[in-house]
Write a protein that holds these residues in place. Structure first.
Motif, PDB file in Angstrom:
ATOM      1  N   TYR A 199       0.841  -1.206   0.000  1.00  0.00           N
ATOM      2  CA  TYR A 199       0.000   0.000   0.000  1.00  0.00           C
ATOM      3  C   TYR A 199       0.865   1.241   0.000  1.00  0.00           C
ATOM      4  O   TYR A 199       1.869   1.322   0.708  1.00  0.00           O
ATOM      5  N   SER A 200       0.427   2.188  -0.819  1.00  0.00           N
ATOM      6  CA  SER A 200       1.042   3.509  -0.823  1.00  0.00           C
ATOM      7  C   SER A 200       0.247   4.365   0.160  1.00  0.00           C
ATOM      8  O   SER A 200      -0.978   4.461   0.056  1.00  0.00           O
ATOM      9  N   VAL A 201       0.949   4.938   1.128  1.00  0.00           N
ATOM     10  CA  VAL A 201       0.297   5.722   2.175  1.00  0.00           C
ATOM     11  C   VAL A 201       0.932   7.105   2.202  1.00  0.00           C
ATOM     12  O   VAL A 201       2.160   7.227   2.117  1.00  0.00           O
ATOM     13  N   VAL A 202       0.094   8.129   2.306  1.00  0.00           N
ATOM     14  CA  VAL A 202       0.642   9.483   2.429  1.00  0.00           C
ATOM     15  C   VAL A 202       0.234  10.037   3.793  1.00  0.00           C
ATOM     16  O   VAL A 202      -0.964  10.133   4.102  1.00  0.00           O
ATOM     17  N   LEU A 203       1.248  10.367   4.592  1.00  0.00           N
ATOM     18  CA  LEU A 203       1.005  10.931   5.924  1.00  0.00           C
ATOM     19  C   LEU A 203       0.762  12.434   5.790  1.00  0.00           C
ATOM     20  O   LEU A 203       1.137  13.031   4.778  1.00  0.00           O
ATOM     21  N   PRO A 204       0.151  13.057   6.810  1.00  0.00           N
ATOM     22  CA  PRO A 204      -0.152  14.491   6.682  1.00  0.00           C
ATOM     23  C   PRO A 204       1.088  15.365   6.548  1.00  0.00           C
ATOM     24  O   PRO A 204       1.038  16.444   5.968  1.00  0.00           O
ATOM     25  N   GLU A 205       2.222  14.922   7.087  1.00  0.00           N
ATOM     26  CA  GLU A 205       3.459  15.723   6.941  1.00  0.00           C
ATOM     27  C   GLU A 205       4.691  14.815   6.922  1.00  0.00           C
ATOM     28  O   GLU A 205       4.640  13.682   7.437  1.00  0.00           O
ATOM     29  N   ALA A 206       5.780  15.345   6.365  1.00  0.00           N
ATOM     30  CA  ALA A 206       6.991  14.545   6.180  1.00  0.00           C
ATOM     31  C   ALA A 206       7.560  14.036   7.502  1.00  0.00           C
ATOM     32  O   ALA A 206       8.164  12.956   7.549  1.00  0.00           O
TER      33      ALA A 206
END
Ligand SMILES: O=C(O)C(=O)C[C@]1(C(=O)O)C=C[C@@H](O)C=C1
Length: 261
Positions: A199-206
């Motif tokens: 799964y590709s997951v994008v968190l709210p910030e780096a």
């Protein structure tokens, strides 16, 4: 009574007998593949690759291997047989991302796909993904450790997906050891072998922490590539990441075959 020593000529006759039998069996395998082409055409559509089946075959081969022949050779011979018979079914090329080293990537490509299958190099994962997307049925090889959030390009439904992870056989001294993902146009999960889903997951910030209890295979800032074992539902990932801005499936692959088993 002393036994008469076996002569060199006798032993060579035995070797010739075995070689002829092996060659005969390979030609017989070719005939079965011809029938398989007809069956697959009538029953299914799409690519000839069945990475889940390939992983199961490697598991069997490595599991029963004994004797003085190094397991590397057995693995390599069967990889080349399978990859070449796949090419016989439907021609394809392999596109390698050489950003982490051309020699290591060439070794991975040749060890697993042999020399009949054409091999093309690309400067980065993004170029590999474009080449696979633009092809009829080519494969891409991207190092697991490649830089950047390359896997985000796999998010759209029709985009290429991960279908395998190499090496299939996991051992300390593997001769083509650089871990790579194999990409192709989407195949169904059953064909890929769905032991592990990605799964590709994008968190709210780096700077956001990765979720505890999940294997982060790769990370580039806020973008994560997460490996989920078959038993773990994707809802567990969503529950652990209420703040994630995106969770997209980007493929699956069979679990590696450990050696010694
Ligand atoms: O079993 C199949 O579907 C095949 O196409 C045969 C074969 C093989 O040569 O053994 C070739 C390609 C697939 O990826 C898996 C196995």
């Amino acid at each position: 009574m002393t036994e008469t020593p076996v002569s060199l000529a006798d032993l060579r006759r035995e070797i010739d007998r075995i070689d002829a039998a092996m060659h005969g069996l390979l030609m017989e395998r070719g005939e079965i593949i011809s029938q398989l082409i007809a069956v697959k055409r009538s029953q299914e559509t799409g690519s000839a690759f069945r990475p889940g089946r390939e992983a199961a075959m490697m598991r069997e081969i490595v599991g029963r291997h004994r004797g003085i022949l190094p397991v590397d050779i057995v693995e390599s011979i069967w990889r080349v047989i399978i990859a070449t018979f796949t090419h016989v079914q439907a021609p394809y090329a392999v596109h390698g991302d050489v950003s982490l080293g051309g020699a290591a990537m060439r070794d991975v490509a040749r060890f697993h796909f042999g020399f009949v299958v054409p091999y093309e190099t690309h400067d980065d994962a993004s170029d590999v993904i474009h080449a696979v997307a633009a092809s009829r049925g080519d494969l891409g090889l991207v190092p697991v450790a490649a830089a950047g959030a390359w896997w985000r390009a796999l998010e759209p439904a029709g985009a290429p997906k991960v279908i395998a992870r190499l090496p299939f056989v996991e051992r300390a001294d593997h001769p083509a050891a650089m871990p790579c993902y194999v990409l192709s146009k989407p195949v169904d999960e059953a064909s890929a072998g769905s032991d592990i889903r990605l799964y590709s997951v994008v968190l709210p910030e780096a700077a956001a922490p990765a979720p505890a209890g999940f294997e982060v295979t790769a990370r580039a800032g806020a973008a994560l590539l997460i490996s989920l074992p078959g038993a773990q539902p994707v809802s567990a990932l969503a529950d652990a990441l209420p703040a994630a801005t995106a969770i997209h499936p980007v493929g699956s692959h069979a679990a590696a075959v450990p050696h010694p088993v």
